[in-house]
Design a protein around this motif. Structure first.
Motif: not given
Length: 332
Positions: A208-221
């Motif tokens: 879940e922690a990595l999923a949250k990280h991925q979500r934030n990175v993709l949103s930034g992109i």
């Protein structure tokens, strides 16, 4: 270094840190599920009860700092920093306490301007470093430190070389987390295609922690692609966010924003409304106000702008000024 350039770099850093705080909050703790569900009154009650019997309980103290940041009241930030410092003093080996201090100081610096940045920036960096030292799997702290290195000028300890070192170090702990940090570096270097492919390729189903990280990175992109007017790519990223994180605001808000920026107001509206249904915030309300204004519905536009202006955390200064101007025009 030229003073104007230095100050501009510092303000860029603060904006980056501020976004990171809003997007990620702190690492996992006992009250995270309640905060995620926006049951803030329950969190306030539960943490107060816990602290009445255990005044230095780290989970309760960290949650208290989060509540203050969510509330967005600048006059409580000193209180939040004291709570975070208390957390560290009595729980020096707790990663979340150090991360909480970094988040609070980042917000204080962002609200205080350049002079505040100069006084806090080293402490912000060191807080995230200590959080990672104590818990190598604290990925939100790693992401915050990554943004620090990418945005901070070298005279306060930033730089791409340090960002690259952090990626190498992170890969040893988690190749997936390292890949997401690499995507952040690619984005910083305007390599949008590589950033997108790297971030999308990471499998986060088991964390879940990595999923949250991925979500934030993709949103930034996605938001960076909007800024670059690469709308088709932005739409693809945000649609993928909707598919992967259907219970999150990020995909729907971004997709609505991308469509709205292209003048596709009717197409944007359902995505913005879906975003609002998942999580109300000032930016969504502001964009809904603009959408209803464009469609000629004054009543709904006025209501959305008024809610946006009264919401906490509040709009950024430029957006707030525009909302006030539009509201005045609608009521005139």
């Amino acid at each position: 270094m030229n003073t104007i350039v230095r100050d501009s770099l510092l303000l860029t850093l603060l904006t980056s840190i501020g976004f990171s705080i809003i997007a990620q909050q702190a690492h996992a703790h006992e009250y995270e599920a309640l905060i995620k569900a926006k049951k803030y009154a329950e969190v306030e009650k539960a943490t107060s009860l816990k602290l009445a019997t255990e005044p230095n309980n780290p989970d309760a103290l960290v949650a208290k700092t989060e509540l203050i940041l969510i509330e967005g009241k600048e006059n409580r930030l000193d209180e939040a920093s004291k709570i975070a410092e208390q957390c560290i003093a009595h729980n020096p080996k707790n990663s979340e306490c150090h991360e909480a201090l970094g988040n609070v100081l980042g917000t204080k610096a962002m609200r205080g301007g350049v002079m505040s940045a100069i006084s806090y920036v080293g402490k912000i960096r060191d807080s995230f470093r200590k959080a990672i030292e104590l818990d190598p799997n604290n990925f939100s702290a790693r992401s915050s430190l990554m943004q620090f290195y990418l945005q901070a000028p070298s005279f306060v300890g930033g730089g791409k070389d340090k960002a690259k070192d952090l990626i190498v170090e992170t890969i040893k702990v988690s190749p997936s987390a390292g890949a997401l940090l690499q995507a952040s570096l690619d984005l910083y270097e305007d390599n949008f295609d590589r950033a997108s492919s790297v971030a999308l390729a990471v499998n986060t189903t088991q964390s879940e922690a990595l999923a949250k990280h991925q979500r934030n990175v993709l949103s930034g992109i996605g938001h960076a692609l909007i800024t670059e007017k690469r709308m088709a790519q932005a739409e693809k990223i945000f649609q993928e966010l909707c598919n992967r994180f259907p219970d999150s605001i990020h995909g729907y808000y971004g997709l609505g924003k991308a469509l709205q920026e292209q003048g596709k107001i009717k197409d944007a509206l359902p995505h913005l409304e879906k975003s609002l249904a998942i999580e109300a915030n000032a930016n969504v309300l502001y964009r809904l106000g603009k959408a209803w204004q464009s469609l000629g519905d004054k009543i709904k536009a006025i209501a959305a702008f008024e809610k946006a202006l009264s919401f906490k955390p509040e709009l950024a200064k430029k957006t707030k000024a525009d909302a006030e101007e539009q509201l005045k025009a609608l009521k005139g």
